[in-house]
Design a protein around this motif. Sequence first.
Motif, short mmCIF file in Angstrom:
data_model
loop_
_atom_site.label_atom_id
_atom_site.label_comp_id
_atom_site.label_asym_id
_atom_site.label_seq_id
_atom_site.Cartn_x
_atom_site.Cartn_y
_atom_site.Cartn_z
N ARG A 76 11.88 1.45 -3.07
CA ARG A 76 12.60 0.52 -2.19
C ARG A 76 13.82 1.16 -1.53
NH1 ARG A 76 8.85 -1.27 -4.40
NH2 ARG A 76 8.22 -3.42 -4.78
N ASP A 77 14.40 2.16 -2.23
CA ASP A 77 15.66 2.75 -1.75
C ASP A 77 15.54 4.27 -1.61
OD1 ASP A 77 15.33 3.25 -4.43
OD2 ASP A 77 17.46 3.10 -4.91
N ILE A 78 14.34 4.75 -1.42
CA ILE A 78 14.13 6.21 -1.44
C ILE A 78 14.75 6.86 -0.19
CG2 ILE A 78 12.43 8.06 -1.70
CD1 ILE A 78 12.64 6.08 -4.07
N GLY B 176 0.79 -1.23 0.00
CA GLY B 176 0.00 0.00 0.00
C GLY B 176 0.82 1.28 0.00
N LYS B 177 2.06 1.18 -0.43
CA LYS B 177 2.92 2.38 -0.47
C LYS B 177 2.32 3.46 -1.36
CE LYS B 177 6.57 0.24 -2.04
NZ LYS B 177 6.06 -1.13 -2.14
N SER B 178 1.90 3.03 -2.56
CA SER B 178 1.41 4.05 -3.50
C SER B 178 0.08 4.63 -3.05
CB SER B 178 1.32 3.49 -4.92
OG SER B 178 0.34 2.50 -4.98
N ASP C 248 6.16 7.75 -8.30
CA ASP C 248 6.11 6.29 -8.18
C ASP C 248 7.37 5.74 -8.86
OD1 ASP C 248 5.67 3.61 -8.58
OD2 ASP C 248 3.73 3.85 -9.58
N THR C 249 8.42 5.50 -8.07
CA THR C 249 9.69 5.10 -8.71
C THR C 249 9.62 3.68 -9.27
OG1 THR C 249 10.68 4.32 -6.63
CG2 THR C 249 11.04 6.63 -7.21
N GLY C 250 8.77 2.83 -8.69
CA GLY C 250 8.61 1.48 -9.22
C GLY C 250 8.14 1.51 -10.67
N SER C 251 7.29 2.48 -11.00
CA SER C 251 6.76 2.55 -12.37
C SER C 251 7.88 2.83 -13.37
CB SER C 251 5.65 3.60 -12.47
OG SER C 251 6.20 4.89 -12.45
N MET C 252 8.95 3.49 -12.90
CA MET C 252 10.06 3.78 -13.80
C MET C 252 10.80 2.49 -14.17
SD MET C 252 11.28 7.21 -11.77
CE MET C 252 12.48 7.79 -12.95
N TYR C 253 11.05 1.65 -13.15
CA TYR C 253 11.71 0.36 -13.43
C TYR C 253 10.78 -0.54 -14.26
CZ TYR C 253 15.16 1.93 -10.06
OH TYR C 253 16.12 2.65 -9.43
N ARG C 254 9.48 -0.39 -14.02
CA ARG C 254 8.51 -1.18 -14.79
C ARG C 254 8.52 -0.76 -16.27
NH1 ARG C 254 4.52 -4.11 -12.03
NH2 ARG C 254 4.83 -4.07 -9.78
O1 DC Z 1 6.83 -0.52 -6.38
P1 DC Z 1 6.69 -1.57 -7.49
O2 DC Z 1 6.19 -2.89 -7.00
O3 DC Z 1 5.92 -1.08 -8.65
O4 DC Z 1 8.21 -1.80 -7.98
C1 DC Z 1 8.52 -2.73 -8.98
C2 DC Z 1 9.94 -3.23 -8.80
O5 DC Z 1 10.86 -2.17 -9.07
C3 DC Z 1 10.30 -3.76 -7.42
O6 DC Z 1 10.07 -5.13 -7.31
C4 DC Z 1 11.76 -3.43 -7.30
C5 DC Z 1 11.99 -2.27 -8.23
N1 DC Z 1 12.18 -1.00 -7.53
C6 DC Z 1 13.44 -0.69 -7.10
O7 DC Z 1 14.34 -1.50 -7.23
N2 DC Z 1 13.68 0.51 -6.52
C7 DC Z 1 12.71 1.39 -6.35
N3 DC Z 1 12.98 2.57 -5.78
C8 DC Z 1 11.40 1.10 -6.78
C9 DC Z 1 11.16 -0.13 -7.35
#
Ligand code: DC
Length: 231
Positions: A134-136, A15-17, A33-39
């Motif tokens: 994850r690393d913010i 529930g982070k987002s 939403d940094t995860g969306s960038m990796y996605r």
């Molecule tokens: O938040 P999310 O589930 O959409 O993130 C998808 C993947 O991106 C997560 O499994 C690990 C990676 N991620 C990351 O390594 N560092 C971040 N700051 C955000 C996401």
Amino acid sequence: MMKITIAIDGYSSCGKSTLAKALAAHLGYAYLDTGSMYRCVTLYALRKGLIKDGSFIKENIINILDEVNLRFQFNAHTKASDTFLNNENVEKEIRMMDVSDNVSKISTIHEVREHMIAIQRDLGKNKGIVADGRDIGSNVFPKAELKIFMTADTDIRVQRRFDELSSKGQHVSYNDIKANLLSRDYDDTHRKENPLKQAKDAIVLDNSDLTREQQLEYILRLIKDLTLTAD
Ligand code: DC
């Protein structure tokens, strides 16, 4: 009002987002939403056929980074921002299981992280931002005034993800979601570079038994107590 940086880290699907969006809306801050960038990188690589059965050549992924143009745009209908990859709204595609299955591995690549972190720091340079990932708090914004480390019971997280995907018409089994979630948790906490870990000065929030409203209230109270919103 003094603008601050709010960093939210934690396990997948806790529930982070949801919290980050609510805080951003309440405070009039930007949401990142940094995860969306990796996605997006993962989706682009999949579309280019660079990931086959979960395997890829690292150099091929590094080579496409300059072709991945990211943009976030507020959607008045959903009241959240949509992610655009090369001017295409990919908000739905990046949440699909094939992306979820590969994103943790892609996010271990040093050059991918460097590239994304540079963009994230630039977007956050003027504060007034709520970023989740994850690393913010531990790495991207180590000086964030408020750091939250979120967690929740595994089965509750799986159920929430299942409900979310089902509501979007995606039919994925409960067990597949659980397997994906556990393997991402493992990969995210065990990778060499910037693994998911609680920053020393982070506040732990276990929201297993909290409603969205309760967790928002709790954090807003915390911000007030810290007098971070003081004029
Ligand atoms: O938040 P999310 O589930 O959409 O993130 C998808 C993947 O991106 C997560 O499994 C690990 C990676 N991620 C990351 O390594 N560092 C971040 N700051 C955000 C996401």
